[in-house]
Design a protein around this motif. Structure first.
Motif, mmCIF file in Angstrom:
data_model
loop_
_atom_site.group_PDB
_atom_site.id
_atom_site.type_symbol
_atom_site.label_atom_id
_atom_site.label_comp_id
_atom_site.label_asym_id
_atom_site.label_seq_id
_atom_site.Cartn_x
_atom_site.Cartn_y
_atom_site.Cartn_z
ATOM 1 N N GLU A 189 0.833 -1.206 0.000
ATOM 2 C CA GLU A 189 0.000 0.000 0.000
ATOM 3 C C GLU A 189 0.865 1.252 0.000
ATOM 4 O O GLU A 189 0.616 2.210 -0.745
ATOM 5 N N ARG B 196 1.229 4.295 -3.019
ATOM 6 C CA ARG B 196 1.131 5.746 -2.825
ATOM 7 C C ARG B 196 2.371 6.446 -3.364
ATOM 8 O O ARG B 196 2.283 7.498 -4.002
ATOM 9 N N SER C 296 0.555 9.976 -4.722
ATOM 10 C CA SER C 296 -0.751 10.350 -4.182
ATOM 11 C C SER C 296 -0.836 9.950 -2.711
ATOM 12 O O SER C 296 -0.256 8.939 -2.299
ATOM 13 N N GLU D 234 -3.756 9.285 -1.371
ATOM 14 C CA GLU D 234 -4.922 8.410 -1.254
ATOM 15 C C GLU D 234 -4.485 6.974 -0.980
ATOM 16 O O GLU D 234 -3.391 6.552 -1.402
ATOM 17 N N PRO D 235 -5.309 6.185 -0.289
ATOM 18 C CA PRO D 235 -4.971 4.774 -0.064
ATOM 19 C C PRO D 235 -4.688 4.068 -1.385
ATOM 20 O O PRO D 235 -5.417 4.245 -2.363
ATOM 21 N N GLY E 241 -4.793 5.757 -4.956
ATOM 22 C CA GLY E 241 -6.003 6.069 -5.717
ATOM 23 C C GLY E 241 -6.458 4.965 -6.647
ATOM 24 O O GLY E 241 -7.487 5.102 -7.310
ATOM 25 N N GLN F 255 -8.122 1.373 -7.762
ATOM 26 C CA GLN F 255 -9.103 0.432 -7.226
ATOM 27 C C GLN F 255 -8.366 -0.872 -6.915
ATOM 28 O O GLN F 255 -7.633 -1.399 -7.757
ATOM 29 N N LYS G 202 -7.429 1.250 5.815
ATOM 30 C CA LYS G 202 -7.405 2.419 4.930
ATOM 31 C C LYS G 202 -8.209 2.182 3.652
ATOM 32 O O LYS G 202 -8.817 3.098 3.102
#
Length: 553
Positions: A115, A119, A124, A126-127, A130, A132, A163
């Motif tokens: 994870e 990032r 980013s 975001e988890p 970003g 999916q 997250k």
């Protein structure tokens, strides 16, 4: 939850954990979603926690795809190092959806590292940068491998899981087990309370035998038992051994990983009478991963297998490949069989077996018995040789987790039921747009047609050459007919001779005097290579003539 409901949630772009009992259609649902994305031009990263699982849908391990490799976790410094690798950065940059199958075998440390790497690669906060993230698996299956007496911890215990805000889709339809009694036993194991009746049903299969010629696969908990039995049984057969070597193309590093994940062995040795198992799906040819059979003949060097249901199949080499951004980057080719007198419970994960003999008396970890029994399509396919209490046990922490997962899945069922069809379709279209894909019907139709044009099963090129040779064609005529060089045709003859030593190629044999000179040159140069022999003979014979002579030395 039904597969159609799970697909609606997936298409809306939410992070999803897709789970359910063995045979509930998790892999099928993933394939349908991947097909949907590809038709709309959305790049997908296909990965799994193990190589075996990855080959089920043409992916690679998460370790290989991400660059994490054999490490169990990443330090900030190691993440920084990976960011500097251009090929990795491009890989992450290209995809908007990442799929990880068999997530039950990922440790929380590795999942957290992945994870953080996402990032960093995506730049980013975001988890997962970003993207999916779609996870698939069943925590009742085998857990992560841990060293020594370390506590078993699953991916859902990670910070990354929290997250990711994963929607749980718990599939409850059953597509593998055709026997209600077996399904009932497995459900009781998942509930942590195996009844007296279920124990009696299992024990009623102790020492059961099967009609017909096909030998059922024996499942063992230890590799040493599997290897010993397969070698012993093959040695008993008196026929000629035919040996098939795995071939690879494309990126060597990816090919090496793919080799490890494919259930077909690198070197496959078969004899007439060998018990075998198909290790790939080929519905057109009449077999699926786990179909059992016996080698009854060899046709043009290729094995002929009589299946458990009595059908005879001429088996040809098949390919396993890895795609990246719609392009095949590595391929391995092998006869899609393995010796099947025995296989480990671990390697059986993901298979569906017609019949199996199991010795579960040495089960040493919760879940082994569940994995083994859930491979079967029915209880009638079981011959039990031993059973201990551990074989019926599942991890108590997983029992508690399973209750929570079922509850969460019901919640999401109720949530999506509130949306009208047009609202759901709009969410689907919006997600495709965010991913840079297309919602244009014409473009989708073109992509769909392109994907539907799957190449027909190829006849091995050396087999095509054999057909012409057996019609009486000369080397020159064969080369011209096939648009090949004579050197390539000679290479095919060498392959044919290797696969079938009894093949009649005497009309291509050089004159005795020439053969003696070439044989002497090979002996004097003490080399199997052509160049030293060519120089030794001062170029009197061409490389093709030397290569042809090898057939008769």
């Amino acid at each position: 939850m039904k597969q159609t409901q799970a697909l609606d949630i997936l298409k809306a772009g939410r992070n999803v954990y897709l789970t359910g009992s063995a045979g509930s259609g998790k892999t099928h649902t993933i394939r349908k979603y991947v097909e949907y994305l590809k038709e709309r031009g959305v790049a997908v990263g296909l990965t799994a926690s193990t190589g075996i699982a990855a080959t089920h849908f043409g992916g690679v391990t998460i370790h290989s795809w991400s660059g994490i490799g054999v490490r169990g976790s990443l330090s900030p410094y190691e993440i920084e190092e990976l960011i500097q690798k251009e090929y990795l950065w491009k890989r992450f940059d290209a995809v908007q959806v990442i799929i990880i199958d068999e997530v039950s075998m990922l440790t929380p440390e590795l999942f957290d590292s992945f994870e953080a790497l996402c990032r960093a690669m995506k730049g980013s906060l975001e988890p997962f940068g970003g993207m999916q993230v779609v996870l698939s698996g069943d925590f009742f299956q085998l857990p992560p491998v841990v060293r020594g007496s370390a506590e078993i911890r699953f991916a859902h215990m990670s910070d990354a899981w929290q997250k990711g805000d994963f929607r749980v889709c718990y599939l409850e339809e059953q597509f593998r087990q055709s026997d209600e009694s077996l399904g009932s036993i497995l459900n009781e194991m998942r509930d942590g309370d195996v009844s007296y009746r279920s124990r009696e049903l299992l024990l009623s299969r102790k020492g059961a035998t099967f009609s017909g010629d096909v030998v059922p696969t024996r499942l063992y908990t230890h590799n040493r038992d599997v290897d010993a039995l397969n070698e012993k049984e093959l040695e008993k057969l008196s026929g000629k051994a035919c040996i098939y070597e795995m071939r690879t193309t494309g990126k060597s590093s990816i090919g090496a990983t793919l080799k490890k994940g494919v259930l077909a062995p690198e070197t496959l040795t078969l004899k007439e009478g060998a018990a075998v198992m198909f290790v790939k799906n080929n519905f057109e040819a009449g077999y699926v991963n786990g179909t059992l059979g016996t080698v009854v003949d060899f046709a043009d060097g290729m094995p002929v297998v009589r299946t458990f249901l009595g059908e005879e199949i001429e088996v040809s080499p098949q390919e396993w490949s890895v795609e990246e951004n719609g392009k095949v980057i590595a391929t391995v080719s092998q006869i899609p069989l393995r010796l099947a007198w025995a296989i480990t419970v671990h390697k059986s994960q993901g298979m569906s077996l017609d019949a199996a003999e199991m010795d579960l008396s040495q089960s040493f970890v919760p879940g082994q018995g569940y994995v083994a029994l859930s491979r079967l399509r029915s209880l009638e396919g079981l011959s039990l040789h031993g059973l201990n209490e551990m074989a019926l046990a599942v991890n108590p922490d997983v029992l508690e987790l399973d209750y929570e997962l079922r509850r969460d899945s019901k919640k999401w069922e109720q949530v999506i039921a509130r949306f009208a069809r047009d609202e759901m379709d709009k969410m689907h279209a919006d997600f495709i747009k965010r991913c840079g894909g297309t919602n244009d019907p014409d473009a989708i139709a073109k992509n769909k047609a392109r994907g539907a044009k799957r190449p027909k099963e190829k006849i091995p090129t050396h087999v095509e050459t054999r057909a012409l040779i057996e019609k009486g064609y000369s080397l020159k005529e064969t080369a011209e007919e096939r648009g090949l060089t004579q050197g390539t045709v000679i290479g095919h003859l060498l392959k044919l001779k290797e696969l079938d030593p009894a093949i009649d190629l005497h009309r291509f044999e050089p004159k005795d005097l020439d053969l003696k000179k070439i044989k002497k040159a090979f002996a004097e140069t003490d080399s199997t290579k052509l160049a030293p022999v060519y120089r030794k003979l001062k170029g009197v014979y061409t490389y093709d003539e030397l290569r042809l002579a090898i057939l008769f030395l």
